[in-house]
Scaffold this motif. Sequence first.
Motif, short mmCIF file in Angstrom:
data_model
loop_
_atom_site.label_atom_id
_atom_site.label_comp_id
_atom_site.label_asym_id
_atom_site.label_seq_id
_atom_site.Cartn_x
_atom_site.Cartn_y
_atom_site.Cartn_z
N ILE A 48 0.78 -0.82 -0.23
CA ILE A 48 0.16 -0.17 0.14
C ILE A 48 0.95 1.35 -0.05
CG2 ILE A 48 -1.69 1.46 1.07
CD1 ILE A 48 -2.67 -1.43 2.39
N THR A 49 0.84 2.22 -1.76
CA THR A 49 1.67 2.59 -1.68
C THR A 49 1.42 3.84 -2.72
OG1 THR A 49 4.13 3.42 -2.49
CG2 THR A 49 3.44 1.71 -3.01
N ASP A 50 1.87 5.18 -2.56
CA ASP A 50 1.64 6.01 -3.77
C ASP A 50 2.79 5.96 -4.60
OD1 ASP A 50 -0.58 7.13 -1.86
OD2 ASP A 50 0.29 8.61 -0.85
N ASN A 51 3.37 5.06 -4.30
CA ASN A 51 4.38 4.93 -5.45
C ASN A 51 4.14 4.30 -6.26
OD1 ASN A 51 7.18 3.96 -7.15
ND2 ASN A 51 8.47 4.66 -5.13
N ASP A 52 3.72 3.91 -7.77
CA ASP A 52 3.64 3.39 -9.07
C ASP A 52 4.55 2.38 -9.05
OD1 ASP A 52 1.31 4.43 -9.39
OD2 ASP A 52 3.21 6.08 -10.91
N GLU A 53 5.45 2.37 -8.25
CA GLU A 53 6.96 1.48 -8.61
C GLU A 53 6.46 0.54 -8.19
OE1 GLU A 53 11.28 0.44 -10.13
OE2 GLU A 53 10.70 2.80 -9.41
N ASP A 54 6.29 0.75 -6.75
CA ASP A 54 5.79 -0.46 -5.87
C ASP A 54 4.74 -1.37 -5.48
OD1 ASP A 54 8.04 0.92 -4.00
OD2 ASP A 54 7.01 1.71 -2.48
N TYR A 55 3.73 -0.71 -6.93
CA TYR A 55 2.96 -1.51 -7.25
C TYR A 55 3.33 -2.73 -7.81
CZ TYR A 55 -0.76 1.19 -4.43
OH TYR A 55 -1.62 1.18 -3.67
N VAL A 56 4.53 -1.69 -8.94
CA VAL A 56 4.67 -3.57 -10.02
C VAL A 56 5.61 -4.10 -9.79
CG1 VAL A 56 6.33 -3.17 -11.62
CG2 VAL A 56 4.57 -1.64 -11.33
N GLN A 57 6.57 -3.84 -8.00
CA GLN A 57 7.61 -4.40 -7.68
C GLN A 57 6.75 -5.81 -7.24
OE1 GLN A 57 9.92 -1.73 -5.45
NE2 GLN A 57 11.14 -1.40 -7.44
N GLY A 58 5.58 -5.20 -6.36
CA GLY A 58 4.63 -6.09 -5.68
C GLY A 58 4.21 -6.93 -6.82
N ALA A 59 3.62 -6.50 -7.12
CA ALA A 59 2.83 -7.61 -8.59
C ALA A 59 3.94 -8.52 -8.63
CB ALA A 59 2.41 -6.76 -9.74
N ILE A 60 5.16 -7.39 -8.86
CA ILE A 60 6.26 -9.11 -10.08
C ILE A 60 6.66 -10.03 -9.00
CG2 ILE A 60 8.74 -8.50 -10.60
CD1 ILE A 60 8.18 -6.65 -11.86
N GLU A 61 6.53 -9.28 -7.40
CA GLU A 61 7.02 -10.38 -6.43
C GLU A 61 6.51 -11.68 -5.82
OE1 GLU A 61 7.18 -10.31 -1.47
OE2 GLU A 61 7.98 -8.80 -3.10
N ILE A 62 4.55 -11.69 -6.49
CA ILE A 62 3.87 -12.38 -6.38
C ILE A 62 3.73 -13.28 -7.60
CG2 ILE A 62 3.10 -11.81 -4.31
CD1 ILE A 62 0.46 -10.63 -5.92
N GLY A 63 4.35 -12.83 -8.78
CA GLY A 63 4.02 -13.78 -10.20
C GLY A 63 2.62 -13.50 -11.30
N ILE A 64 2.32 -11.81 -10.83
CA ILE A 64 1.35 -11.30 -11.42
C ILE A 64 1.72 -10.97 -12.88
CG2 ILE A 64 -0.17 -9.49 -11.93
CD1 ILE A 64 -0.88 -9.29 -9.40
N LYS A 65 1.52 -11.28 -14.17
CA LYS A 65 2.22 -11.35 -15.58
C LYS A 65 1.45 -9.78 -16.12
CE LYS A 65 5.06 -14.76 -15.52
NZ LYS A 65 6.08 -14.19 -14.52
N ASP A 66 0.38 -9.86 -16.02
CA ASP A 66 -0.23 -8.21 -16.33
C ASP A 66 -0.97 -7.53 -15.17
OD1 ASP A 66 -0.97 -10.78 -18.42
OD2 ASP A 66 -0.29 -8.06 -18.97
N LEU A 67 -0.47 -6.33 -15.21
CA LEU A 67 -0.83 -5.09 -14.33
C LEU A 67 -1.72 -4.09 -15.16
CD1 LEU A 67 -1.61 -4.53 -11.34
CD2 LEU A 67 0.61 -3.05 -11.56
N GLY A 68 -3.15 -3.59 -14.38
CA GLY A 68 -3.38 -2.65 -15.18
C GLY A 68 -3.95 -1.38 -13.80
N PHE A 69 -3.31 0.57 -14.67
CA PHE A 69 -3.28 1.20 -13.59
C PHE A 69 -4.32 2.24 -13.90
CE2 PHE A 69 1.13 -0.04 -12.50
CZ PHE A 69 0.93 0.53 -11.72
N SER A 70 -5.33 2.30 -12.85
CA SER A 70 -6.76 3.12 -13.48
C SER A 70 -7.09 3.53 -12.33
CB SER A 70 -7.76 1.45 -13.87
OG SER A 70 -8.01 0.73 -12.53
N ASP A 71 -6.71 5.32 -12.66
CA ASP A 71 -7.16 6.02 -11.56
C ASP A 71 -8.59 6.67 -12.03
OD1 ASP A 71 -6.97 7.30 -9.89
OD2 ASP A 71 -4.98 8.84 -10.55
N HIS A 72 -9.32 7.01 -11.15
CA HIS A 72 -10.51 8.15 -11.33
C HIS A 72 -10.16 8.52 -12.52
CE1 HIS A 72 -12.00 5.87 -7.12
NE2 HIS A 72 -12.77 6.06 -8.18
N VAL A 73 -11.03 9.21 -13.37
CA VAL A 73 -10.16 9.84 -14.63
C VAL A 73 -10.63 11.11 -13.92
CG1 VAL A 73 -13.08 9.95 -15.69
CG2 VAL A 73 -11.10 10.15 -16.87
#
Length: 198
Positions: A48-73
């Motif tokens: 849980i972070t405001d840093n986009d890269e932290d989400y990417v690294q966390g996703a990679i760590e648990i084996g996620i291959k596709d990740l979408g960022f979708s903030d409110h427009v």
Amino acid sequence: EYINLTHPFGYWKDTAVRVEGDAVNTFTAMFVQMWNLDRVQLDYADFITDNDEDYVQGAIEIGIKDLGFSDHVPFKELHFPGMRQDYEMLEDYRKSIKSLQEKYKDQITLHIGFEAEYVDEYIDEYKDLLKSKKIDYLICGQHCFLENNEQIWYNSYHHNHEMLTKYIDALIQAIRSGLFIYIAHPDHFMNGYRVWDD
């Protein structure tokens, strides 16, 4: 009992509570950890972070291959802090994800999107975002409509047939538009419409 077919403890009624501040991170971590309990044991509070890269690294760590960022427009010329970024931040949002796409291209595929309401005044802008490839996708999250440059929340009108009809009509328009890849939380209106009827 949770859908009121039986009543061992009386009638079931969901209650929504809005939590703000630091407690949100704790509740989010608890929810995500319980949701993923049967898969991988992780401390989601680390993600849980405001840093986009932290989400990417966390996703990679648990084996996620596709990740979408979708903030409110963001809406041009309208300011709604706490709900959506200002329009002027759009390019920074895109640059952040684009740089991460390049940096992690051999480990994960990243997508840029927005969760957006179907709002007539912004349909051309949504089309431009997609056509110009500034974003990869839109998700329809029909939280509100705009009136006099204010967000009017559908669920703030309790048991109001007019608002329910307006909400349904907006979702139908969103689906017919072909702009959205799916509808997020289509039961959102139920926060204000608590009684089942005909």
